[in-house]
Design an enzyme around this catalytic site. Structure first.
Site, PDB file in Angstrom:
ATOM      1  N   SER A  77       0.876  -0.966   0.185  1.00  0.00           N
ATOM      2  CA  SER A  77       0.217   0.115  -0.142  1.00  0.00           C
ATOM      3  C   SER A  77       0.775   1.458  -0.046  1.00  0.00           C
ATOM      4  CB  SER A  77      -0.849  -0.042   1.210  1.00  0.00           C
ATOM      5  OG  SER A  77      -1.743   0.912   1.296  1.00  0.00           O
ATOM      6  N   CYS A  79       2.819   4.561   0.834  1.00  0.00           N
ATOM      7  CA  CYS A  79       2.846   5.587   1.636  1.00  0.00           C
ATOM      8  C   CYS A  79       2.361   7.053   1.335  1.00  0.00           C
ATOM      9  CB  CYS A  79       4.091   5.785   1.982  1.00  0.00           C
ATOM     10  SG  CYS A  79       5.321   6.679   1.091  1.00  0.00           S
TER      11      CYS A  79
END
Length: 147
Positions: A77, A79
C-alpha cells in the site's frame, strides 16, 4: 496471479537480495511495463527511493497524457509520499499487492478519484512480515516511525 504483479514482486525480491526493503513496483502503459523499480533507500542512502518512486524514475519523463493512462502496480500500500506522486501525475489506477502489514493512503487516493484494487497476495504479505520481523528498525525508518 497477474503478470504485472509478478513483475512487481520480482522487483521486491531484487531489493531484498540487495539488502534493502522488499517493496517493488511497475508502471504499466497500454499493457506494457514502462517503468520498474524497488525500494532503494538503504542501497542508495536515499530518503525518497521507495518502490513506486523508483518505478516512476525509471520510466523517465513522459507526457502528462501517458501518466493519465497508466496503472501502477505496487507490492505494498502506497505511503503518503508515493500517494502524492500518484496524485501529482494523475495516475488513475493502482493495484496493491497487500495492505495487511501496512495500510498507506488508499482512502485519500480513492477520495481523489483513483481506482485502488487490493489483492492481498500471500507472497507479498509473507515477504513483508518476514522482513519486518527480521529488520524492524529499517522498516520503522522507511515508514517514518520512531524505533
Amino acid at each position: 496471479m497477474d503478470k504485472f504483479m509478478e513483475a512487481a514482486i520480482e522487483e521486491a525480491n531484487k531489493g531484498l537480495k540487495e539488502g534493502g526493503i522488499p517493496i517493488g513496483s511497475v508502471l504499466v502503459h497500454n499493457n506494457q511495463i514502462i517503468g520498474r523499480g524497488h525500494n532503494k533507500r538503504i542501497q542508495k542512502g536515499s530518503v525518497v527511493l521507495h518502490g513506486e518512486m523508483d518505478a516512476l524514475e525509471s520510466a523517465g519523463r513522459q507526457p502528462a497524457t501517458v501518466y493519465r493512462e497508466c496503472v501502477l502496480y505496487t507490492t505494498l500500500s502506497p505511503c503518503p509520499m508515493c500517494t502524492g506522486a500518484i496524485l501529482l501525475y494523475q495516475i488513475p489506477k493502482v493495484i496493491v499487492g497487500e495492505n495487511i502489514t501496512f495500510k498507506g493512503q488508499e482512502d485519500l487516493l480513492r477520495e481523489k478519484g483513483v481506482e485502488v484494487d487490493v489483492l492481498q497476495e500471500s507472497e507479498c504479505v509473507d515477504l513483508m512480515k518476514s522482513f519486518i520481523k527480521a529488520s524492524p528498525g529499517l522498516w520503522n525508518e522507511d515508514i517514518g516511525e520512531i524505533d
